[in-house]
Design an enzyme around this catalytic site. Sequence first.
Site, mmCIF file in Angstrom:
data_model
loop_
_atom_site.group_PDB
_atom_site.id
_atom_site.type_symbol
_atom_site.label_atom_id
_atom_site.label_comp_id
_atom_site.label_asym_id
_atom_site.label_seq_id
_atom_site.Cartn_x
_atom_site.Cartn_y
_atom_site.Cartn_z
ATOM 1 N N ASP A 272 75.873 35.886 26.191
ATOM 2 C CA ASP A 272 75.225 36.180 27.484
ATOM 3 C C ASP A 272 75.251 34.992 28.431
ATOM 4 O O ASP A 272 74.844 35.124 29.578
ATOM 5 C CB ASP A 272 73.780 36.645 27.276
ATOM 6 N N ARG B 175 69.078 44.427 36.875
ATOM 7 C CA ARG B 175 68.676 44.912 35.545
ATOM 8 C C ARG B 175 68.035 43.804 34.736
ATOM 9 O O ARG B 175 67.179 44.066 33.889
ATOM 10 C CB ARG B 175 69.920 45.423 34.789
ATOM 11 N N LYS C 86 64.132 39.616 28.835
ATOM 12 C CA LYS C 86 64.477 41.049 28.874
ATOM 13 C C LYS C 86 64.730 41.564 27.456
ATOM 14 O O LYS C 86 64.197 42.598 27.057
ATOM 15 C CB LYS C 86 65.735 41.238 29.701
ATOM 16 N N ASN C 87 65.535 40.812 26.677
ATOM 17 C CA ASN C 87 65.990 41.341 25.391
ATOM 18 C C ASN C 87 64.953 41.255 24.283
ATOM 19 O O ASN C 87 65.193 41.714 23.174
ATOM 20 C CB ASN C 87 67.302 40.664 24.976
ATOM 21 N N ARG D 85 80.555 48.853 22.392
ATOM 22 C CA ARG D 85 79.118 48.952 22.080
ATOM 23 C C ARG D 85 78.862 50.038 21.027
ATOM 24 O O ARG D 85 78.114 50.953 21.215
ATOM 25 C CB ARG D 85 78.310 49.231 23.358
ATOM 26 N N VAL E 254 82.300 38.082 20.630
ATOM 27 C CA VAL E 254 81.282 39.102 20.346
ATOM 28 C C VAL E 254 81.625 40.453 20.953
ATOM 29 O O VAL E 254 81.500 41.487 20.325
ATOM 30 C CB VAL E 254 79.896 38.616 20.814
ATOM 31 N N ASP F 218 77.603 52.284 14.894
ATOM 32 C CA ASP F 218 77.785 52.755 13.501
ATOM 33 C C ASP F 218 76.868 52.022 12.521
ATOM 34 O O ASP F 218 76.342 52.633 11.576
ATOM 35 C CB ASP F 218 79.251 52.623 13.083
ATOM 36 N N CYS G 157 79.721 50.330 27.477
ATOM 37 C CA CYS G 157 79.478 49.910 28.845
ATOM 38 C C CYS G 157 80.655 49.000 29.175
ATOM 39 O O CYS G 157 81.556 48.823 28.388
ATOM 40 C CB CYS G 157 78.148 49.218 28.976
HETATM 41 C C1 EPZ Z 1 72.197 42.731 22.425
HETATM 42 O O1 EPZ Z 1 73.122 43.788 22.566
HETATM 43 C C2 EPZ Z 1 71.821 42.292 23.835
HETATM 44 N N1 EPZ Z 1 71.201 43.399 24.553
HETATM 45 C C3 EPZ Z 1 73.062 41.831 24.591
HETATM 46 O O2 EPZ Z 1 72.627 41.350 25.862
HETATM 47 C C4 EPZ Z 1 73.697 40.672 23.822
HETATM 48 O O3 EPZ Z 1 74.875 40.281 24.475
HETATM 49 C C5 EPZ Z 1 74.012 41.128 22.388
HETATM 50 O O4 EPZ Z 1 72.802 41.614 21.749
HETATM 51 C C6 EPZ Z 1 74.577 39.987 21.537
HETATM 52 O O5 EPZ Z 1 73.679 38.926 21.536
HETATM 53 C C7 EPZ Z 1 69.892 43.683 24.328
HETATM 54 O O6 EPZ Z 1 69.242 43.062 23.514
HETATM 55 C C8 EPZ Z 1 69.309 44.823 25.141
HETATM 56 P P1 EPZ Z 1 75.132 43.738 19.091
HETATM 57 P P2 EPZ Z 1 73.534 44.683 21.265
HETATM 58 O O7 EPZ Z 1 74.707 44.994 18.417
HETATM 59 O O8 EPZ Z 1 72.360 44.847 20.393
HETATM 60 C C9 EPZ Z 1 79.353 45.440 17.660
HETATM 61 C C10 EPZ Z 1 72.599 41.179 28.197
HETATM 62 O O9 EPZ Z 1 73.419 40.765 29.031
HETATM 63 N N2 EPZ Z 1 78.575 46.475 16.959
HETATM 64 O O10 EPZ Z 1 74.803 42.428 18.478
HETATM 65 O O11 EPZ Z 1 74.233 45.890 21.763
HETATM 66 C C11 EPZ Z 1 79.287 45.678 19.166
HETATM 67 O O12 EPZ Z 1 80.289 46.588 19.552
HETATM 68 C C12 EPZ Z 1 73.066 42.046 27.042
HETATM 69 O O13 EPZ Z 1 71.366 40.941 28.223
HETATM 70 C C13 EPZ Z 1 79.245 47.388 16.147
HETATM 71 O O14 EPZ Z 1 80.461 47.323 15.993
HETATM 72 O O15 EPZ Z 1 74.598 43.690 20.587
HETATM 73 C C14 EPZ Z 1 79.512 44.305 19.744
HETATM 74 O O16 EPZ Z 1 80.901 44.054 19.861
HETATM 75 C C15 EPZ Z 1 74.564 42.295 27.073
HETATM 76 N N3 EPZ Z 1 78.524 48.376 15.540
HETATM 77 C C16 EPZ Z 1 78.918 43.376 18.690
HETATM 78 O O17 EPZ Z 1 78.734 44.167 17.498
HETATM 79 C C17 EPZ Z 1 77.151 48.479 15.704
HETATM 80 O O18 EPZ Z 1 76.525 49.396 15.117
HETATM 81 C C18 EPZ Z 1 77.571 42.785 19.102
HETATM 82 O O19 EPZ Z 1 76.712 43.863 19.350
HETATM 83 C C19 EPZ Z 1 76.495 47.539 16.535
HETATM 84 C C20 EPZ Z 1 77.221 46.541 17.153
#
Ligand code: EPZ
Length: 425
Positions: free
Chosen positions: A306, A398, A22-23, A122, A328, A125, A117
């Site tokens: 995940d 999903r 998916k990702n 999420r 995370v 910034d 979510c």
């Molecule tokens: C991706 O989410 C995946 N989703 C998530 O999978 C996965 O858990 C995550 O990466 C970590 O591996 C998809 O790829 C669609 P991040 P993403 O940006 O990109 C903080 C699933 O179950 N952060 O690495 O949203 C954020 O708040 C899903 O398949 C900031 O602070 O993850 C979080 O705490 C769930 N500012 C942490 O980083 C930002 O601008 C990790 O987020 C961006 C992120």
Amino acid sequence: MEKLVIRGENKLEGIVKISGAKNAALKIMAASILSDDKVMLKNVPRIKDVFVMAKVLEELGMKVNFNKSRGLIIAPASSLKHEAPYELVNQMRASIIVLGPLLAKVGKACVALPGGCNIGLRKIDFHLRGLEKMGAKIRLEHGFIEAEADVLKGTEIDFNFPSVGATENILMAAVKAKGTTIIKNAAREPEILDLIYFLKQMGAKIKGAGTSTLIIEGVDKLHSSQEYSVVSDRIEAGTFMVAAALTGGNIVIQNAPTNFMGMIIDKLTEAGITIDETSEGLRIFRKGEIKAIDISTLPYPGFPTDMQAQMMILLSIAKGASIVTENVFENRFMLVDELNRMGADIYIQDPHAVIKGVDGFIGSPVRATDLRGGAALVLAGLAAKGVTEIMDVFHIDRGYENLEAKLKSLGADIARIDEQESLKF
Ligand code: EPZ
């Protein structure tokens, strides 16, 4: 609304084939915005998030067709629009990933702000600051991100956390920017590697694939000349490995991307599970009891967040006490209340979950709280004594393709019915 009904304690036996990730699929679909011609993808999972991303691309004026052999054909828009509407972004926050490619392709984008979510804030910034550093003008108005960039310029961007989505958005903005972009502390998830391979196949100039420093030299045109097959889903594979271990079964998993599953395999082995690479695929079984172990989730190549919920299920019936630390996301222990209703003995000391092993789960009516938490409750139902009903199964749909059909083929007693119905096994 539908629910899954599971009568537990069947040992899972047989062979299961893992679907595309998916990702990876969602981001490669977004990257197709950059292509001047038709994109042909294979191994795209038929899951709800993919259908939503297809609708986002169609909103932009692109044509998306699923062909019978699980392929996806995406045709460019005659004139690309640039708005991703709230009702779609609200269904799938990953839609934010069209921001970078839209700015690169047409110099503007209007994407609804994805809410948080249930697993955490999420924030985005890092995405927005990185794009501004490349020359984009970004305004947040009435719940929308209004972004414009006459020219995106290559620059150096340094993430203070290796965010998956931010790495992907900046990467897709940089492939057509003027000059060279360096992304430092980039995320290294295998799904990003897949996106990089896809972009390079289209003619993008990217160095450092798989490392935390990406160097991207902008090009004018990107062409998709050949079919691209999406990497298979390491999280789905890990979910089935836990299912086999929980039920004391013996299954073979085909298509598992084992070269990206090092930490998952290490931790399951530490918990007493046997994982053998065989000519048929990955064979999973357990000889003795499940051992209590500690787990800390981290960005790749650390233990994937995940897979955290699924491991909680396994450790809930291990011999002894385990500690699971979620580094995370801020709120990824929501399934614990439901799990304790099934007889688990877990208490939360954020960011830790302390799990005291119990003899087993008792089948109960429970409600899925999110995608991976919902999948984990299915696992608990497979191991539980008696019948478990899992409501709000839309969360699970999903990210898992044909989950109950795959489990049924391994011998699980599982059915999907309307939430108002009742089922007598
Ligand atoms: C991706 O989410 C995946 N989703 C998530 O999978 C996965 O858990 C995550 O990466 C970590 O591996 C998809 O790829 C669609 P991040 P993403 O940006 O990109 C903080 C699933 O179950 N952060 O690495 O949203 C954020 O708040 C899903 O398949 C900031 O602070 O993850 C979080 O705490 C769930 N500012 C942490 O980083 C930002 O601008 C990790 O987020 C961006 C992120």
